[in-house]
Design a protein around this motif. Sequence first.
Motif, short mmCIF file in Angstrom:
data_model
loop_
_atom_site.label_atom_id
_atom_site.label_comp_id
_atom_site.label_asym_id
_atom_site.label_seq_id
_atom_site.Cartn_x
_atom_site.Cartn_y
_atom_site.Cartn_z
N ALA A 61 0.82 -1.22 0.00
CA ALA A 61 0.00 0.00 0.00
C ALA A 61 0.85 1.26 0.00
CB ALA A 61 -0.92 0.00 1.23
N ASP A 62 2.15 1.11 0.10
CA ASP A 62 3.08 2.25 0.10
C ASP A 62 2.66 3.29 1.14
OD1 ASP A 62 5.24 3.79 -0.67
OD2 ASP A 62 4.17 4.77 -2.32
N ILE A 63 2.60 2.85 2.40
CA ILE A 63 2.08 3.70 3.47
C ILE A 63 3.00 4.88 3.77
CG2 ILE A 63 0.74 1.87 4.54
CD1 ILE A 63 3.03 1.66 6.65
N ASP A 64 2.38 5.94 4.28
CA ASP A 64 3.12 7.15 4.64
C ASP A 64 3.51 7.18 6.11
OD1 ASP A 64 2.98 8.88 2.11
OD2 ASP A 64 0.89 8.27 2.37
N PHE A 65 2.67 6.60 6.98
CA PHE A 65 2.95 6.61 8.41
C PHE A 65 2.08 5.58 9.11
CE2 PHE A 65 -0.03 10.06 7.45
CZ PHE A 65 -1.08 9.81 8.32
#
Length: 310
Positions: A61-65
């Motif tokens: 999901a290519d998470i940011d945080f």
Amino acid sequence: MKNACILGFLILLFTEINLAQSTKNYPKADISFLVMGDFGRHGEYNQKEVANQMAITGTEADIDFIITTGDNIYPKGVASPLDPAWKSSFEDIYVGHSLHVNWYPVLGNHDYAGNPQAEIDYSQISRRWNMPARYYSKTYKLSDDSQLLIAFLDTSPFELGYYQDEDEPFRTQVASQDTSAQKKWFSDLMTSSKAQWKIAVGHHPLVTSGPRMDRKNHVANSWQSLLEKVGVDFYLAGHEHHLEYNQLSPKLNHLISGAGSKITALKSTDKAKFAKSSNGFAAFFIQPKVLEFQFIDDKGNTIFSQQIKK
């Protein structure tokens, strides 16, 4: 030799196809993040399994945080920023590359049983642990220049039962906090913001299908009407060790993600849109006009999803 090369190529191709098929197609998002709580048990009670799946989801999901909903270290928080529990319950568990993003925690009641200030001070030691104060906020710009605003609350001082707790240090820690100042800060923050999406994070839920469902809910009494008044879209909580989604009003959505390690049985699911006693976490995907979240269990199954549009 030629046949062996062909066979090797086919095996490699088959493996790549299987890997491609195993990768989920998560929603397009300007901002994506995971929400997980009630977790730090030195790797036990499926904590490692949840962490491993968070790492897989984080990559895909290519998470940011990552947001935690409190009770970060069991059974009684940490004694200092150098407490060995940081290693055994956090650093050595959440080792996946995708999990080396910013973590934004809130304090739970078990964190108050130790040294809450030490969890704030750990931000000066860990690159990814980011907790500047007992309550704070973060703002993110979306692709149309609108904003996502997240407020991280300190809800334990609003639980009146803690003021009579038999543990004197715990009782003193809770009673030392200025609840009026926190609510004023939150109200001013939200009313002055024109953010498209407003999210609040606290440890204690406003409603629950879990074992505490029949108890008097002091946190709900203090916060629910204010959350609705200032236009909060989502309230994220833990404290109860399961996964749950409720819609408390046409505007206010409510989510419990407290299944990072030990889980507990549900009492009744009659009032919930979804509730399950399962290890796991939530994944959020936010665009200017669409917010989607998913509950993902420790085996990687998406067990519930919901989309909110504006």
